[in-house]
Design a protein around this motif. Structure first.
Motif, short mmCIF file in Angstrom:
data_model
loop_
_atom_site.label_atom_id
_atom_site.label_comp_id
_atom_site.label_asym_id
_atom_site.label_seq_id
_atom_site.Cartn_x
_atom_site.Cartn_y
_atom_site.Cartn_z
N VAL A 93 26.76 43.11 40.19
CA VAL A 93 26.75 44.65 40.42
C VAL A 93 27.81 45.04 41.19
CG1 VAL A 93 25.37 46.31 41.60
CG2 VAL A 93 24.24 44.84 40.44
N LYS A 94 28.23 44.08 42.38
CA LYS A 94 29.33 44.66 42.99
C LYS A 94 30.67 44.67 42.29
CE LYS A 94 31.17 43.71 47.58
NZ LYS A 94 30.94 43.12 48.95
N ARG A 95 30.89 43.63 41.32
CA ARG A 95 32.07 43.55 40.34
C ARG A 95 32.01 44.75 39.55
NH1 ARG A 95 32.89 37.38 37.93
NH2 ARG A 95 33.41 36.66 39.90
N MET A 96 30.86 45.34 39.02
CA MET A 96 30.87 46.51 38.15
C MET A 96 31.25 47.71 39.11
SD MET A 96 27.78 48.15 36.03
CE MET A 96 26.93 49.07 37.62
N VAL A 97 30.55 47.84 40.02
CA VAL A 97 30.83 48.94 40.95
C VAL A 97 32.48 49.01 41.56
CG1 VAL A 97 30.30 50.17 43.11
CG2 VAL A 97 28.53 49.42 41.42
N SER A 98 32.73 47.93 41.76
CA SER A 98 34.14 47.91 42.37
C SER A 98 35.06 48.35 41.08
CB SER A 98 34.54 46.53 42.62
OG SER A 98 35.98 46.39 42.77
N ASN A 99 34.96 47.92 39.84
CA ASN A 99 35.66 48.35 38.59
C ASN A 99 35.58 49.73 38.53
OD1 ASN A 99 35.70 48.80 35.60
ND2 ASN A 99 36.94 46.89 36.07
N LEU A 100 34.58 50.28 38.55
CA LEU A 100 34.20 51.87 38.49
C LEU A 100 35.03 52.60 39.45
CD1 LEU A 100 30.45 51.96 37.93
CD2 LEU A 100 32.17 52.63 36.28
#
Length: 122
Positions: free
Chosen positions: A92-99
């Motif tokens: 989830v952290k990678r996804m949010v960081s990307n966003l």
């Protein structure tokens, strides 16, 4: 539900059925009027979902009525996990960081979002 893969077009049909359980194919077509799909396309999508055990058909005096065999919540959780695993290796952290880095979020919103993720992962 692990082996079910719902296509984007099928999601649109499922959304209609979740909103109105026991709906007829004619009403599904009316609800999807702006989609540009023909009656036969919608019927094909509905039959495909029945075959995948996502929808159940019951006979009535007005014709077949369709009901969801899986909850909207369960389906969205399943698809979210699939997406996370496929695109962000389950993080989830990678996804949010990307966003945060690739979107037009304000700095304040981005910070709040990252704090929520950090709190969630603790």
């Amino acid at each position: 539900m692990d082996n079910i893969n719902i296509a984007d077009s099928e999601w649109k049909v499922m959304d209609v059925v979740w909103k109105e359980p026991g709906i007829t194919i004619g009403k599904i077509r009316s609800a999807l009027d702006g989609s540009g799909w023909s009656y036969s396309t919608i019927k094909t999508l509905v039959l495909r979902l029945v075959k995948k055990n996502m929808l159940r058909a019951e006979d009535s005096e007005q014709g077949k009525r369709y009901y969801a065999e899986v909850s909207e919540r369960e389906s969205k959780i399943h698809e979210t996990h699939n997406f996370l695993n496929k695109i962000f290796e389950g993080s989830v952290k990678r996804m949010v960081s990307n966003l945060v880095t690739e979107s037009s979020l304000s700095e304040k919103d981005a910070e709040e979002l990252m704090k929520l993720v950090d709190k969630m992962e603790d």
